[in-house]
Design a protein around this motif. Sequence first.
Motif, PDB file in Angstrom:
ATOM      1  N   ARG A  87       0.823  -1.216   0.000  1.00 50.99           N
ATOM      2  CA  ARG A  87       0.000   0.000   0.000  1.00 50.99           C
ATOM      3  C   ARG A  87       0.852   1.260   0.000  1.00 50.99           C
ATOM      4  N   THR A  88       1.997   1.192   0.686  1.00 51.78           N
ATOM      5  CA  THR A  88       2.845   2.373   0.812  1.00 51.78           C
ATOM      6  C   THR A  88       3.682   2.620  -0.429  1.00 51.78           C
ATOM      7  N   PHE A  89       4.239   1.574  -1.001  1.00 47.32           N
ATOM      8  CA  PHE A  89       5.202   1.759  -2.085  1.00 47.32           C
ATOM      9  C   PHE A  89       4.667   1.394  -3.473  1.00 47.32           C
ATOM     10  N   ALA A  90       3.530   0.733  -3.536  1.00 42.18           N
ATOM     11  CA  ALA A  90       2.952   0.352  -4.838  1.00 42.18           C
ATOM     12  C   ALA A  90       1.432   0.342  -4.703  1.00 42.18           C
ATOM     13  N   LEU A  91       0.862   1.497  -4.421  1.00 43.63           N
ATOM     14  CA  LEU A  91      -0.559   1.592  -4.112  1.00 43.63           C
ATOM     15  C   LEU A  91      -1.440   1.008  -5.214  1.00 43.63           C
ATOM     16  N   ASP A  92      -1.049   1.230  -6.482  1.00 41.57           N
ATOM     17  CA  ASP A  92      -1.883   0.741  -7.582  1.00 41.57           C
ATOM     18  C   ASP A  92      -1.865  -0.783  -7.702  1.00 41.57           C
ATOM     19  N   ALA A  93      -0.969  -1.445  -6.958  1.00 44.96           N
ATOM     20  CA  ALA A  93      -0.909  -2.911  -6.996  1.00 44.96           C
ATOM     21  C   ALA A  93      -1.665  -3.551  -5.838  1.00 44.96           C
ATOM     22  N   THR A  94      -2.240  -2.727  -4.965  1.00 45.64           N
ATOM     23  CA  THR A  94      -2.829  -3.254  -3.729  1.00 45.64           C
ATOM     24  C   THR A  94      -3.956  -4.231  -3.986  1.00 45.64           C
TER      25      THR A  94
END
Length: 374
Positions: A87-94
């Motif tokens: 969530r912090t470093f790759a939000l679009d992958a959550t």
Amino acid sequence: MPEAAQLEGEVRSWRSLTSQLGAWQELLRVVDERTGLTVIAADPWSGTTGLLEELRREARGPVLLVDARRCSDAAELGMAIADEAVRTFALDATESWMRPAAPDADSAYRVRRQLLADGLDVDQLRTGVGDPLSILHGGLDAAASLASTVAPVVVIDHLGQLLAGLRGVDARAILETLRAAWQARTGACLILVDFAGGQIEAALSDREHPLFHAGRRLRIQRAQPAAFAESLIISKPVLRVDPTLLRESAALAAGVPALTWQILDLAREIDAGDPATRAFGAWQRLRADRAPLIAREWDVLRAVHRSAQAVAAAVSVNLPPYAAVTSTKSARDALIQLRAVGQAWQPAPRSWALSSPLLTAWVAEHLPPRAQRP
């Protein structure tokens, strides 16, 4: 950001910091200096979680805040850390990360490729299937891997409550794994939150424990009511609060920040009376609104320990914990269990109280028969 939203954010921030400015400065120093491992020993309802949420928003580097109350074991804790890292470093992958059965989006594919390149078992982290301690270690490794350049600060809030519900050997293994994972990363910063008197705090001075002298201890106490009004010297331009009304609200809330602000907000709706009268009227309204939930909270104490209700009733009216219990050992065990679930604490040495002022007031008005006898 629109002006109204910005002002609302500033008010929220100052409410979190008011009465705990000293602890806030210490937390900033821990993050800025990357001091390694820090154990926070926090009084219940002291506002520590609010400080940590503010730290996540305001710290210079990335801060991962994980709530251990959501977890039941080491595997779920590792999964929660990995989820927060995504969530912090790759939000679009959550979304793709959280649904292992769903097709990977391009962003999720990049996350998988990064973690696999660093030798991590992605399937274990996503599903929680596998060795629990390996998943926990992998969660911290995933946080460092996705951060890439600067190792993040990982904060595990309410870890003490999670460990208190586990067997001693399992709790020890979790702490040993956390230390090993932290030591494996240069510049890593790990903050573990325990309740005052909990086993993480005690481990720092236990020669037989893996956490012996592993880090520093930061004590966060529940503030005295006067500290709220004193903090307005700094925050008053934003909060615009009547110091007397704030002090009276904090006194009724026994220094609990969340309740203090709720009482104050309700008191502002009361036009008649001096600050003390308005605050008391707001306190009574809050108690009435919460009464059904507090009654249910009292019922749940039966499951904590067979003597939990009797002990809670005694301390709510300032009687010795064993006053309504025939066995001193039973009273002591009940207190330990109540503290483990956040329902009791020690405001001073050899002194016990219920953590919630709302529960204290409710119990004092609904005492069991034995507790009513002099």
